[in-house]
Scaffold this motif. Structure first.
Motif, mmCIF file in Angstrom:
data_model
loop_
_atom_site.group_PDB
_atom_site.id
_atom_site.type_symbol
_atom_site.label_atom_id
_atom_site.label_comp_id
_atom_site.label_asym_id
_atom_site.label_seq_id
_atom_site.Cartn_x
_atom_site.Cartn_y
_atom_site.Cartn_z
ATOM 1 N N SER A 687 34.985 40.490 39.633
ATOM 2 C CA SER A 687 36.314 39.912 39.815
ATOM 3 C C SER A 687 36.414 38.548 39.159
ATOM 4 O O SER A 687 37.468 38.162 38.642
ATOM 5 N N GLU A 691 38.828 34.990 35.893
ATOM 6 C CA GLU A 691 39.272 33.638 36.248
ATOM 7 C C GLU A 691 39.544 32.775 35.022
ATOM 8 O O GLU A 691 40.481 31.979 35.007
ATOM 9 N N THR A 705 44.683 37.908 37.823
ATOM 10 C CA THR A 705 43.739 38.118 38.919
ATOM 11 C C THR A 705 43.560 39.620 39.117
ATOM 12 O O THR A 705 44.258 40.425 38.508
ATOM 13 N N SER A 740 44.478 39.732 44.634
ATOM 14 C CA SER A 740 43.366 38.850 44.292
ATOM 15 C C SER A 740 42.355 38.810 45.443
ATOM 16 O O SER A 740 41.892 37.758 45.848
#
Length: 1020
Positions: A687, A691, A705, A740
């Motif tokens: 994940s 960013e 996100t 997110s």
């Protein structure tokens, strides 16, 4: 001329605008910001309005925009969607009441003697619907309005009027209020644009009709998949016969690989032809391929391939014509000609007068004459002993003929007439067989050898003859062409005995004994189509398809030889490899696709079970990725996906499998996971790659996100399908909990999924079990307080959950086709109830019913028929029905949606926009829809009298809605104070708990009024 798609706002800066009689004095000034234009080439006039001085200035007289001298009178203006002007020019100076009686909509300019004339009069007339709210002090905003202008000569022009707040140079004094002092804008004549769009639509319709009725197969494929086929394609390939079959079959086969309908041997040629088409409009003619039908038959087609686009992406259009009959006829003709040319008998064609028309090679061999020497001569002159008796040639039996050199030859003559298409004799075929056995045998042997040598030499296949020791003893020219220098000397022997590097089709090395000709030599059995890879001159591989046959010697004691034939299939092999890669990979990112991921997951589950290890599947979905496509275009969206795929591959551990399922969905298989905490740590790592901002080639930076769902599997004790479903369910939980986020699948999610399935199943039987009921909420007039309409709201009497509101089951219906049957039921129930009320209940005769229409229902091809049937069966007139659609429809408009709403409007049924103000649309978009009622969302009504912004928004919506001729309805009116405010702001209707909550049909009271109505001096 701009196209319909180019009809969008572009930013263009006017460097300098000359104004006469300016509100700022007699001088030139520069606009300090850009002005929105419709598109280059459209006639345009610029205007500036001083709100403080209530003064209007123009860049040029507006009459000139329409081709008239300054000061010309006789213009008229109406809203673009209202009733049209009467035929003929508008007479200036006419009495307004008389003009209204004639059907003229909008004011008419005064005569030359009046004070309003010229550009000020025309401009004021055009800008009045926009200037009125500006004078009323609406919040700063951009405005757009569509109008129709009738010119003095009787011609009509379509115009777009735009306005936006404008800042002027600092040397010009400005007011210090919150409202802008100046507005600048445009008046744009789009008449020519609209004409072009109509003509473009007609052109598209003609092309579509020609394609569908064409006897030739017309198909479009994109990325190797079928996306369109005409009726001929449905009939030939998919055995369709009727129009219904055509539509259904093309839909069922949408997305089918093109290689499914092309014979495998023709695929390399197809790939090669398409590779040459690199730009739109390029085409390749006279290609051939064998097209397979679903019944197993194969048809030879002549193809024309054209590089084009489909939905904005590269594609190929193919026009195919059946040439199998033509090829068969040509082959038959060649075969017959070959027979005539190579038989040992003389075959002579003569016309009805005995003159020679054709003369084969055997005739030349027997008689010594060439065809050129005898053509047109009498046959008797050429072959008979006395050179004159043609009749002797036309008698069957044994005869003595003469050769060119004067010698005699005994022949056996047979003769048959030639019959033309009208069943009349057109000549004769004479066959003469030489009776000298030795000469005939020698001629036959020599001809056979020549034919054999000619056939072998002309073959495109390579032919090599191997002796009893396995050495090459002969080869044809095609073999040398295919293999080049490697065929000469000792190298050729090594190539076909395994001394050189060679592999089988699956990449396994070959020993000398495994070559096809060696196996045939050992077993005596033929070998067919064996694919062998041999090294080429540059160190790469050349793929050959080889066949071999045993060739016996002249006698039984002679050692047998082997003849080997082969073709170069390197291109086909590479094409198959490419197709194989495409079948298991995403073409955009190069990652594995869903099929490849499922295969890896199945394999890893077996390993996990055998070795008692754990694994995890991460389902990653980008948040609001659609905004990137909508804001920057699909090219930028694709660029972001490719960069994200690169980051995922960089972040992956050894053994992790990253795949792209579709759109913005990525799935990661993580084998050898210690525990659940380790799985969530891995999800966090993947994940985190989103960013860092994504730098696009356009120079923009984008930050996205991701929502991640985790399915943790202990020792492989689950199915691949269940694991993917779990990860997907967990991802949706992450989405619903705010995006997110990372969520792990657990049993509570499983229970929720089961509960959803139960709702689905129960909802399917709700109509047949008579569990649905309609409640009705009154809609009242703001001025009189009387009920003018009722909104139909469906409820579900669930057998175990009790009475459920629409938000508890409508979303489930919209996820399936249940929304169609449920929507039809509510529509019919509401129409029958309203028809009964209008006939039987006092005070209900002029009321109408409103029914909510889901956006999904607009895709129902039977929607218009369902509406017509409900009205006809219930007896409710069309004006007694209004259908409501949500504001989100304005943002997702398609041509199909506009056509469906136009069809509803054409029935006489009204349309309403529900919950207006909650989306991102503008009133300017309403002009594309035949809307009757605009419902202001309850969230704005709640703030009336409390929030100034809500007051200003409602006021602006009301004033511009009036300019568009819409009825304004305020939703959620619950207090007398709110009712007074919506009345003061000009709303026509209201709805809410102040009047009544939704009630059953038996509880509706048409005589009821709200407990407190607005003051009598408020507008109605």
């Amino acid at each position: 001329m701009a196209t319909a798609k180019e009809f969008e706002r572009r930013r263009t800066v006017f460097d300098r605008v000359e104004l006469t009689n300016s509100v700022l004095g007699d001088r030139t000034f520069e606009l300090s910001q850009s002005v929105d234009l419709m598109g280059s080439g459209l006639p345009t006039v610029v205007w500036i309005y001083d709100t403080a001085a209530n003064a209007l200035s123009w860049s040029s007289p507006i009459e000139e925009l329409f081709g008239f001298p300054t000061g010309t009178l006789g213009f008229a203006v109406r809203p673009a969607e209202s009733e049209p002007f009467p035929a003929g020019p508008i007479q200036h100076g006419s009495d307004p009441s008389a003009m209204a009686a004639q059907g003229v909509v909008g004011p008419v300019l005064a005569t030359a003697g009046d004070q309003l004339a010229g550009a000020d009069a025309v401009g004021t007339l055009i800008l009045e619907p926009m200037l009125a709210p500006l004078r009323a002090g609406v919040p700063p905003a951009e405005f757009e309005l569509h109008l129709a202008v009738r010119c003095p000569d009787g011609t009509d022009h379509a115009v777009v009027v735009r306005a936006s707040p404008t800042e002027l140079p600092t040397r010009v004094p400005t007011m210090t209020t919150a409202q802008p002092r100046y507005y600048s804008g445009l008046v744009i004549d789009i008449t020519a644009q609209q004409k072009f769009e109509r003509e473009l639509g007609e052109l598209v319709s003609r092309y579509r009709l020609l394609s569908e009725v064409s006897p030739d197969v017309v198909a479009v494929h994109q990325n190797g998949l079928l996306v369109y086929g005409n009726r001929a394609a449905a009939k030939l390939i998919f055995a369709g016969s009727s129009d219904k079959d055509y539509a259904q079959i093309i839909a069922e086969n949408y997305g089918r690989p093109v290689t499914d309908i092309v014979e495998a041997g023709d695929i390399p040629g197809m790939v090669e032809r398409l590779a040459q088409l690199t730009e739109d409009g390029q085409f390749f003619e006279h290609g051939e391929a064998r097209i397979k039908s679903i019944d197993g038959t194969s048809t030879v087609m002549e193809l024309t391939s054209i590089r084009t686009t489909w939905n904005g992406e590269p594609a190929f259009q193919v026009i195919a014509r059946d040439i199998s009959e033509r090829l068969a006829a040509e082959a038959a003709a060649r075969y017959q000609a070959s027979l005539v040319a190579h038989v040992s008998d003389a075959i002579i064609g003569i016309d009805t007068e005995g003159r020679i028309e054709s003369w084969n090679q055997a005739a030349q061999s027997i008689y010594g004459w060439s065809q050129d020497e005898v053509k047109g001569l009498s046959v008797g002159t050429v072959v008979t002993a006395n050179r004159t008796d043609s009749a002797a040639v036309l008698r069957r039996g044994q005869h003595s003929h003469h050769r060119k050199d004067g010698s005699s030859v005994d022949v056996l003559v047979s003769i048959d007439p030639l019959i033309d298409d009208n069943a009349q004799p057109s000549g004769w075929v004479v066959v003469c067989t030489e009776l000298t056995d030795a000469r005939q045998a020698e001629a036959g042997r020599r001809a056979a050898e020549e034919r054999y040598e000619a056939v072998v030499a002309s073959l495109s296949e390579g032919i090599i003859l191997f002796d009893e020791s396995g050495n090459m003893s002969a080869h044809n020219q095609a073999a040398a062409t295919i293999l080049g220098d490697r065929l000469t000397g000792f190298l050729g022997h090594r190539m076909f005995t395994g001394d050189a590097i060679a592999t089988s089709a699956d990449g396994q090395p070959l020993t000398p004994e495994q070559f096809p000709h060696m196996r045939t030599r050992q077993t005596g059995e033929p070998e067919d189509g064996i694919v062998v890879g041999v090294t080429d001159g540059s160190g790469g591989f050349q793929w050959l398809s080889m066949s071999s046959r045993l060739l016996t010697g002249a006698s039984e004691v002679d050692a047998p030889m082997v003849v080997c034939s082969f073709t170069d299939v390197t291109d086909r092999k590479e094409a198959e490899s490419q197709l194989q890669w495409m079948a298991f990979h995403d073409s955009l990112t190069g990652l594995g696709n869903r099929q490849a991921f499922n295969n890896e997951l199945e394999r890893e589950l077996m390993i996990s079970m055998q070795h008692e290890t754990n694994l995890a599947v991460l389902f990653i979905d980008l948040d609001r990725f659609k905004l990137v496509n909508d804001s920057f275009g699909h090219a930028s969206g694709d660029e972001l996906l490719k960069e994200l795929a690169r980051r995922f591959k960089t972040a992956s551990r050894k053994g992790d499998v990253v795949s792209r399922f579709s759109g913005d969905e990525f799935v990661v298989l993580c084998p050898t996971v210690r525990d659940l905490e380790h799985a969530t740590d891995l999800a966090s790592e993947y994940s985190s790659v989103t960013e860092a901002p994504f730098r696009l080639s356009t120079g923009r930076s984008v930050v996205v996100t991701a929502s991640v769902g985790v399915a943790y599997v202990v020792q492989g004790d689950q199915t691949a399908q269940d694991i993917l479903q779990q990860a997907d369910t967990a991802m949706f939980k992450a989405k619903n909990n705010g995006r997110s986020r990372i969520e792990v699948f657990d049993e509570s999610l499983r229970e929720n999924s089961v509960a959803r399935l139960e709702i689905y199943d129960d909802l399917r039987h709700s109509i047949e079990n008579d569990e649905l009921v309609v409640h009705y909420q009154p809609i009242a007039s703001v001025g009189t307080g009387k009920i003018v309409a009722l909104e139909a709201l469906v409820r579900w009497n669930h057998p175990t959950r009790g009475l459920l509101g629409p938000m508890e089951f409508i979303p489930f219906a919209e996820e399936t086709d249940l929304i169609f049957s449920l929507g039809r039921w509510v529509l019919r129930e509401a129409c029958f109830t309203m028809a009964r009320w209008r006939d039987e209940v006092p005070g209900a005769a002029d009321t109408y019913i409103t029914v909510n229409l889901s956006v999904h229902q607009l895709s129902d091809a039977t929607l218009l028929d369902s509406i017509a049937e409900a009205l006809a069966d219930s007896g409710l007139p069309p004006e007694g029905l209004v259908l409501e659609v949500t504001e989100s429809l304005l943002m997702s408009e398609t041509s199909e949606t506009v056509d469906t709403l136009s069809g509803i409007h054409a029935m006489g049924v009204g349309l309403a926009i529900d919950d207006f103000g909650t989306g991102e649309s503008s009133l300017a978009r309403l002009k594309r829809f035949p809307v009757k009622v605009l419902k202001i969302d309850k969230s704005f009504v709640d703030g009336l009298g409390i929030l100034e912004t809500d007051e200003a928004i409602v006021a602006a919506i009301v004033q511009l809605s009036k300019a568009l001729g819409l009825v304004v309805l305020a939703e959620g009116v619950e207090t007398p104070a709110q009712l007074e405010r919506v009345a003061a702001l000009g709303c026509d209707l209201y709805q809410g708990y102040l009047m009544s909550r939704p009630v059953s049909a038996e509880q509706v009271d048409f005589t009821k009024q709200a407990e407190t109505t607005p003051q009598t001096d408020l507008p109605a």
